[in-house]
Design a protein around this motif. Structure first.
Motif, PDB file in Angstrom:
ATOM      1  N   LEU A 110       0.820  -1.212   0.000  1.00  0.00           N
ATOM      2  CA  LEU A 110       0.000   0.000   0.000  1.00  0.00           C
ATOM      3  C   LEU A 110       0.855   1.264   0.000  1.00  0.00           C
ATOM      4  N   VAL A 111       1.933   1.260   0.793  1.00  0.00           N
ATOM      5  CA  VAL A 111       2.800   2.435   0.833  1.00  0.00           C
ATOM      6  C   VAL A 111       3.505   2.625  -0.499  1.00  0.00           C
ATOM      7  N   THR A 112       3.941   1.532  -1.116  1.00  0.00           N
ATOM      8  CA  THR A 112       4.618   1.617  -2.408  1.00  0.00           C
ATOM      9  C   THR A 112       3.692   2.152  -3.487  1.00  0.00           C
ATOM     10  N   GLU A 113       2.415   1.857  -3.360  1.00  0.00           N
ATOM     11  CA  GLU A 113       1.444   2.318  -4.361  1.00  0.00           C
ATOM     12  C   GLU A 113       1.085   3.793  -4.207  1.00  0.00           C
ATOM     13  N   MET A 114       1.532   4.422  -3.123  1.00  0.00           N
ATOM     14  CA  MET A 114       1.250   5.846  -2.944  1.00  0.00           C
ATOM     15  C   MET A 114       1.993   6.649  -4.000  1.00  0.00           C
ATOM     16  N   GLY A 115       1.342   7.661  -4.532  1.00  0.00           N
ATOM     17  CA  GLY A 115       1.926   8.421  -5.633  1.00  0.00           C
ATOM     18  C   GLY A 115       3.038   9.362  -5.210  1.00  0.00           C
ATOM     19  N   SER A 116       2.890  10.025  -4.092  1.00  0.00           N
ATOM     20  CA  SER A 116       3.860  11.029  -3.671  1.00  0.00           C
ATOM     21  C   SER A 116       5.017  10.388  -2.906  1.00  0.00           C
ATOM     22  N   ARG A 117       6.231  10.683  -3.344  1.00  0.00           N
ATOM     23  CA  ARG A 117       7.404  10.157  -2.657  1.00  0.00           C
ATOM     24  C   ARG A 117       7.501  10.744  -1.248  1.00  0.00           C
ATOM     25  N   ARG A 118       7.105  11.998  -1.081  1.00  0.00           N
ATOM     26  CA  ARG A 118       7.176  12.627   0.238  1.00  0.00           C
ATOM     27  C   ARG A 118       6.274  11.894   1.225  1.00  0.00           C
ATOM     28  N   TYR A 119       5.064  11.538   0.791  1.00  0.00           N
ATOM     29  CA  TYR A 119       4.151  10.810   1.652  1.00  0.00           C
ATOM     30  C   TYR A 119       4.713   9.423   1.988  1.00  0.00           C
ATOM     31  N   LYS A 120       5.328   8.778   1.013  1.00  0.00           N
ATOM     32  CA  LYS A 120       5.921   7.461   1.255  1.00  0.00           C
ATOM     33  C   LYS A 120       6.963   7.529   2.362  1.00  0.00           C
ATOM     34  N   VAL A 121       7.880   8.475   2.232  1.00  0.00           N
ATOM     35  CA  VAL A 121       8.960   8.606   3.216  1.00  0.00           C
ATOM     36  C   VAL A 121       8.392   8.942   4.587  1.00  0.00           C
ATOM     37  N   THR A 122       7.393   9.819   4.630  1.00  0.00           N
ATOM     38  CA  THR A 122       6.794  10.217   5.906  1.00  0.00           C
ATOM     39  C   THR A 122       6.107   9.044   6.585  1.00  0.00           C
ATOM     40  N   VAL A 123       5.308   8.296   5.817  1.00  0.00           N
ATOM     41  CA  VAL A 123       4.586   7.152   6.377  1.00  0.00           C
ATOM     42  C   VAL A 123       5.566   6.082   6.848  1.00  0.00           C
ATOM     43  N   GLN A 124       6.598   5.798   6.063  1.00  0.00           N
ATOM     44  CA  GLN A 124       7.588   4.806   6.458  1.00  0.00           C
ATOM     45  C   GLN A 124       8.282   5.212   7.747  1.00  0.00           C
ATOM     46  N   THR A 125       8.699   6.454   7.841  1.00  0.00           N
ATOM     47  CA  THR A 125       9.408   6.924   9.034  1.00  0.00           C
ATOM     48  C   THR A 125       8.532   6.820  10.273  1.00  0.00           C
ATOM     49  N   ILE A 126       7.268   7.236  10.155  1.00  0.00           N
ATOM     50  CA  ILE A 126       6.354   7.156  11.293  1.00  0.00           C
ATOM     51  C   ILE A 126       6.114   5.708  11.703  1.00  0.00           C
ATOM     52  N   SER A 127       6.029   4.817  10.725  1.00  0.00           N
ATOM     53  CA  SER A 127       5.741   3.409  11.029  1.00  0.00           C
ATOM     54  C   SER A 127       6.906   2.716  11.727  1.00  0.00           C
ATOM     55  N   TYR A 128       8.133   3.230  11.562  1.00  0.00           N
ATOM     56  CA  TYR A 128       9.283   2.611  12.219  1.00  0.00           C
ATOM     57  C   TYR A 128       9.346   2.949  13.710  1.00  0.00           C
ATOM     58  N   LEU A 129       8.784   4.079  14.113  1.00  0.00           N
ATOM     59  CA  LEU A 129       8.981   4.590  15.469  1.00  0.00           C
ATOM     60  C   LEU A 129       8.515   3.631  16.570  1.00  0.00           C
ATOM     61  N   PRO A 130       7.326   2.994  16.468  1.00  0.00           N
ATOM     62  CA  PRO A 130       6.904   2.116  17.570  1.00  0.00           C
ATOM     63  C   PRO A 130       7.858   0.958  17.848  1.00  0.00           C
ATOM     64  N   ASN A 131       8.621   0.540  16.852  1.00  0.00           N
ATOM     65  CA  ASN A 131       9.544  -0.569  17.070  1.00  0.00           C
ATOM     66  C   ASN A 131      10.599  -0.236  18.123  1.00  0.00           C
ATOM     67  N   PHE A 132      10.921   1.046  18.284  1.00  0.00           N
ATOM     68  CA  PHE A 132      11.951   1.461  19.228  1.00  0.00           C
ATOM     69  C   PHE A 132      11.398   1.701  20.634  1.00  0.00           C
ATOM     70  N   LEU A 133      10.089   1.474  20.813  1.00  0.00           N
ATOM     71  CA  LEU A 133       9.487   1.570  22.131  1.00  0.00           C
ATOM     72  C   LEU A 133       9.525   0.208  22.807  1.00  0.00           C
ATOM     73  N   SER A 134       9.825   0.196  24.079  1.00  0.00           N
ATOM     74  CA  SER A 134       9.819  -1.065  24.824  1.00  0.00           C
ATOM     75  C   SER A 134       8.373  -1.498  25.055  1.00  0.00           C
ATOM     76  N   TRP A 135       8.202  -2.780  25.384  1.00  0.00           N
ATOM     77  CA  TRP A 135       6.854  -3.282  25.635  1.00  0.00           C
ATOM     78  C   TRP A 135       6.236  -2.658  26.881  1.00  0.00           C
ATOM     79  N   ILE A 136       7.062  -2.169  27.786  1.00  0.00           N
ATOM     80  CA  ILE A 136       6.528  -1.462  28.953  1.00  0.00           C
ATOM     81  C   ILE A 136       5.772  -0.210  28.503  1.00  0.00           C
ATOM     82  N   ILE A 137       6.400   0.547  27.595  1.00  0.00           N
ATOM     83  CA  ILE A 137       5.757   1.775  27.098  1.00  0.00           C
ATOM     84  C   ILE A 137       4.536   1.435  26.251  1.00  0.00           C
ATOM     85  N   VAL A 138       4.660   0.412  25.408  1.00  0.00           N
ATOM     86  CA  VAL A 138       3.527   0.017  24.557  1.00  0.00           C
ATOM     87  C   VAL A 138       2.338  -0.406  25.406  1.00  0.00           C
TER      88      VAL A 138
END
Length: 315
Positions: A110-138
């Motif tokens: 779905l992200v790859t199918e997005m037309g705007s490269r700026r939106y792709k980069v923004t969505v990808q960056t936001i989606s990576y952030l939760p991975n760096f949170l510990s399960w305590i915070i989640v």
């Protein structure tokens, strides 16, 4: 008359031999720390598996503890609590595979199918952030969102429409969907990185040719994108299914509570409770050994099936 002369094999110069030996020595030196750590922390501890056949005592140690045979293997196999724990583990693992495994694939497409490269980069960056949170915070985030009181974000939204408040975290039937959704939210972006990289390597001329032939985006995804992602999907699936008994201790332990009862008890929490808090080391070692052997067997069988059906496997 044409004659052929055998040419003698050229001897390798001494300088080249010394260079090759020096290169091999450097590689061996680089690998040595990893091999030592692998031996110390993965192979030497295998000796401790012998306590599953003993009435192990901390005071007597492994060498002097009396032999018990298959006593503890029979004990957990005849324990109804264990089978309930196994059922919970397999249920959560099934939904992790059905939803958690497919979610990164769909997200990457779905992200790859997005037309705007700026939106792709923004969505990808936001989606990576939760991975760096510990399960305590989640777990704290989900507790705040699903709080049964009016302070809970979801209940506040439902309150606007005159609904709620609902108690999500104290209902046993809601526990398994919640932990699966939490895992997807935390890891979907990070797990999609491999799929993003794979799709970036697909020949773009295939899409152009399909477009000229009249294929729409759905057909292009089905006939080009998914076949191009097949090797990495197969690899990830084999690794996922080999950990079918490992649903993660952190998220289950932190997101469960007394209200949900035995619904939140899985193999990892059962081993923690029985092994560490009740000091039944022989019993939990037996469970862990059987769990590992079954997981290894599943990996071997799944790899053979994958190679036979798709021609791809781990080895």
């Amino acid at each position: 008359m044409r004659t052929t002369a055998k040419t003698a094999k050229r001897p390798v110069p001494a300088a080249v031999k010394r260079s090759q030996r020096a290169r091999s020595l450097r590689l061996a030196t680089l690998l040595l720390p990893s091999m030592v750590l692998l031996f110390l922390f993965y192979y030497i501890p295998l000796y401790g598996l012998s306590i599953s056949f003993q009435d192990y005592s901390l005071y007597l140690g492994i060498t002097r503890s009396p032999f018990a045979g298959f006593k503890y293997y029979i004990q957990f196999l005849t324990d109804p609590v264990f089978w309930n724990v196994l059922k919970n583990t397999l249920t959560i693992s099934f939904w992790d595979i059905a939803a958690g495994f497919t979610a990164p694939i769909l997200f990457a497409i779905l992200v790859t199918e997005m037309g705007s490269r700026r939106y792709k980069v923004t969505v990808q960056t936001i989606s990576y952030l939760p991975n760096f949170l510990s399960w305590i915070i989640v777990s704290m985030i989900f507790n705040q969102v699903l709080s049964p009181y009016d302070s809970g974000l979801l209940n506040q939204v439902l309150g606007v429409f005159g609904l709620g408040p609902y108690t999500y975290l104290t209902v046993p039937a809601y526990f398994k969907p919640i932990v699966v959704i939490a895992d997807i939210w935390k890891n979907v972006g990070w797990n999609a990185i491999l799929y993003f990289a794979t799709m970036a390597g697909i020949d773009q001329s295939l899409y152009e040719a399909a477009f000229i032939d009249g294929a729409g985006r759905i057909k292009q995804i089905w006939h080009i994108t998914l076949p191009g992602m097949a090797p990495i999907i197969s690899l990830q699936f084999l690794l996922k299914i080999s950990n079918i008994f490992n649903v993660g201790f952190d998220r289950i332990f932190l997101m469960s509570n007394a209200a949900i009862g035995s619904t939140g008890d899985v193999l990892s929490t059962y081993i923690y409770r029985v092994g560490l808090t009740q000091s039944q080391f022989s019993l939990t070692t037996a469970i862990g050994l059987v769990q590992s052997l079954i997981g290894f067997t599943i990996l071997i069988v799944a790899n053979r099936i994958s190679k036979r059906v798709t021609g791809m496997g781990l080895y």
